[in-house]
Design an enzyme around this catalytic site. Sequence first.
Site, PDB file in Angstrom:
ATOM      1  N   ASP A  52       0.846  -1.200   0.000  1.00 10.36           N
ATOM      2  CA  ASP A  52       0.000   0.000   0.000  1.00 10.36           C
ATOM      3  C   ASP A  52       0.878   1.246   0.000  1.00 10.36           C
ATOM      4  OD1 ASP A  52      -2.204  -1.681   0.435  1.00 10.36           O
ATOM      5  OD2 ASP A  52      -1.906  -1.584   2.610  1.00 10.36           O
ATOM      6  N   ASP A  58       0.798   8.345   7.812  1.00  8.40           N
ATOM      7  CA  ASP A  58       0.937   6.934   8.225  1.00  8.40           C
ATOM      8  C   ASP A  58       2.240   6.774   8.992  1.00  8.40           C
ATOM      9  OD1 ASP A  58      -1.232   5.454   7.108  1.00  8.40           O
ATOM     10  OD2 ASP A  58      -0.308   5.534   5.120  1.00  8.40           O
ATOM     11  N   GLU A  81       1.213  -2.205  10.980  1.00 11.62           N
ATOM     12  CA  GLU A  81       0.935  -2.340   9.546  1.00 11.62           C
ATOM     13  C   GLU A  81       1.997  -1.619   8.711  1.00 11.62           C
ATOM     14  OE1 GLU A  81      -3.345  -1.940   8.328  1.00 11.62           O
ATOM     15  OE2 GLU A  81      -2.444  -0.644   6.820  1.00 11.62           O
ATOM     16  N   GLU A  82       2.663  -0.644   9.298  1.00 14.31           N
ATOM     17  CA  GLU A  82       3.665   0.136   8.561  1.00 14.31           C
ATOM     18  C   GLU A  82       5.087  -0.394   8.737  1.00 14.31           C
ATOM     19  OE1 GLU A  82       2.442   2.040   6.419  1.00 14.31           O
ATOM     20  OE2 GLU A  82       0.412   2.046   7.263  1.00 14.31           O
ATOM     21  N   ASP A 101      -2.554  -0.479  13.628  1.00 20.14           N
ATOM     22  CA  ASP A 101      -2.750   0.173  12.330  1.00 20.14           C
ATOM     23  C   ASP A 101      -2.751   1.666  12.654  1.00 20.14           C
ATOM     24  OD1 ASP A 101      -3.481   1.212   9.928  1.00 20.14           O
ATOM     25  OD2 ASP A 101      -5.179  -0.114   9.582  1.00 20.14           O
ATOM     26  N   LEU A 103      -2.747   4.530  11.121  1.00 16.91           N
ATOM     27  CA  LEU A 103      -3.724   5.438  10.498  1.00 16.91           C
ATOM     28  C   LEU A 103      -4.508   4.691   9.425  1.00 16.91           C
ATOM     29  CD1 LEU A 103      -4.062   8.230  11.593  1.00 16.91           C
ATOM     30  CD2 LEU A 103      -3.148   9.086   9.475  1.00 16.91           C
ATOM     31  N   ASP A 104      -5.563   4.047   9.858  1.00 19.05           N
ATOM     32  CA  ASP A 104      -6.398   3.288   8.925  1.00 19.05           C
ATOM     33  C   ASP A 104      -7.226   4.249   8.063  1.00 19.05           C
ATOM     34  OD1 ASP A 104      -7.695   0.789   8.045  1.00 19.05           O
ATOM     35  OD2 ASP A 104      -9.458   1.692   8.970  1.00 19.05           O
ATOM     36  N   GLU A 247      -6.537  -5.039  11.383  1.00 19.17           N
ATOM     37  CA  GLU A 247      -7.878  -4.467  11.216  1.00 19.17           C
ATOM     38  C   GLU A 247      -8.972  -5.394  11.750  1.00 19.17           C
ATOM     39  OE1 GLU A 247      -6.731  -4.093   7.293  1.00 19.17           O
ATOM     40  OE2 GLU A 247      -6.351  -1.940   7.352  1.00 19.17           O
TER      41      GLU A 247
HETATM   42  P1  AHM Z   1     -10.817   0.327  -1.004  1.00 20.36           P
HETATM   43  O1  AHM Z   1     -10.031   1.534  -1.416  1.00 20.36           O
HETATM   44  O2  AHM Z   1     -10.523  -0.880  -1.840  1.00 20.36           O
HETATM   45  O3  AHM Z   1     -12.281   0.625  -0.871  1.00 20.36           O
HETATM   46  O4  AHM Z   1     -10.257  -0.049   0.433  1.00 20.36           O
HETATM   47  C1  AHM Z   1     -10.700   0.555   1.584  1.00 20.36           C
HETATM   48  C2  AHM Z   1     -10.190  -0.186   2.769  1.00 20.36           C
HETATM   49  C3  AHM Z   1     -10.760   0.363   4.032  1.00 20.36           C
HETATM   50  O5  AHM Z   1     -11.864  -0.409   4.473  1.00 20.36           O
HETATM   51  C4  AHM Z   1      -9.589   0.308   4.984  1.00 20.36           C
HETATM   52  O6  AHM Z   1      -9.658   1.341   5.925  1.00 20.36           O
HETATM   53  C5  AHM Z   1      -8.406   0.509   4.090  1.00 20.36           C
HETATM   54  O7  AHM Z   1      -8.785  -0.021   2.840  1.00 20.36           O
HETATM   55  C6  AHM Z   1      -7.197  -0.221   4.614  1.00 20.36           C
HETATM   56  O8  AHM Z   1      -6.051   0.320   4.112  1.00 20.36           O
HETATM   57  P2  AHM Z   1      -5.087   1.291   5.020  1.00 20.36           P
HETATM   58  O9  AHM Z   1      -4.958   0.684   6.387  1.00 20.36           O
HETATM   59  O10 AHM Z   1      -3.805   1.264   4.250  1.00 20.36           O
HETATM   60  O11 AHM Z   1      -5.728   2.638   5.028  1.00 20.36           O
HETATM   61 MG    MG Z   2      -5.801  -0.180   7.754  1.00 20.00          MG
END
Ligand code: AHM
Ligand code: MG
Length: 330
Positions: A52, A58, A81-82, A101, A103-104, A247
């Site tokens: 990602d 983040d 996660e990072e 996580d 900054l989700d 998550e």
């Molecule tokens: P999407 O862009 O495929 O809709 O994904 C959204 C999802 C969220 O539910 C979640 O918060 C995020 O992807 C997780 O990624 P990160 O932790 O990198 O923000």
């Molecule tokens: Mg996340």
Amino acid sequence: MTAINLEQHLTDNNCDEQLKDLIILLSRQAPKIKSVFAHNQDSAGTLNTHGDEQAELDKVADEIIINALRESNHVKTIASEEQSDIIEIITPYEGYGITLDPLDGSSLISVNLSVGTIIGIYPNGNILQEGKNMVASMYILYGPLTILVYTIKNGVHEFVMDENGEFTILRENITMPQGNIYSSGGLKKDHKEKHSKFIEKLENDGHKLRYSGSFVADFHQILRYGGIFSYPSLKNNENGKLRLLFEANPIGFIAKQAGGEISTGFKDILDIIPKSIEDKVPLYVGNKNKIKNLEEHMKKEKIDEKDKEIIEENHINSTNYEVPIYESKQ
Ligand code: AHM
Ligand code: MG
């Protein structure tokens, strides 16, 4: 009368002293993170181990929380996660294992939608155990208000941050209502037939779509208003997108404490023994009856051999999983 603060609430709920210190320490990072939002709006130009794109925020949030946890005497391991590896900390105590996580939903930073910090707290410094063994989990949601939701297996409680960075009680003992909201992640063209049919049933039943792209924000809405959130298994991505440790487990732990459920579509996510910190999992979380309907729907629907293999593979390490009996359609 002054509103009860987080520390008092933990004390009143007979929280173990070390766990209390840890939750307070984590809550104190929220104002620091909130204060750096305005100056960290860009992409960091790097990818994390999950592939990602990382936002500046983040990385900053990750650094703030990890530095704080390193100073605590109560933490033995941190998985973020990072970060690509588990961080081990030498401590004279047994120490908790923390999943983080930082900054989700960080793709929403630049459009000023709500994002959050998700934290799971495990006993014995061991984060690679079933989510149901957690001792606590919490999230901080940075929206118009900064709120903190926590459970230490004593129900689910919500606090709001004031101008001094202190958290005071907003709602106690939250229970998840039936509701009529649904969220479904992933591209529609990549959804499998069983999932699409379930979503169609929800829509025909009068459920309303609400999806922001921040799991923690989308879940908070489900916690308060009821309904069901999903990020399912996809045609091109069998385990979906969301991560078991960072998550699914912490949010699932809160959902269950609020009377909800979390499922892969076939079994309780909190019963899964992780194989690695990178595990992903198809995820449905929400009102108990809706999750029950979903699992019944998944078992009834025709399933192809490829799916069956994946489902069995997903549960190979599970303690109490029974392979469902699939009815074939004529
Ligand atoms: P999407 O862009 O495929 O809709 O994904 C959204 C999802 C969220 O539910 C979640 O918060 C995020 O992807 C997780 O990624 P990160 O932790 O990198 O923000
Ligand atoms: Mg996340």
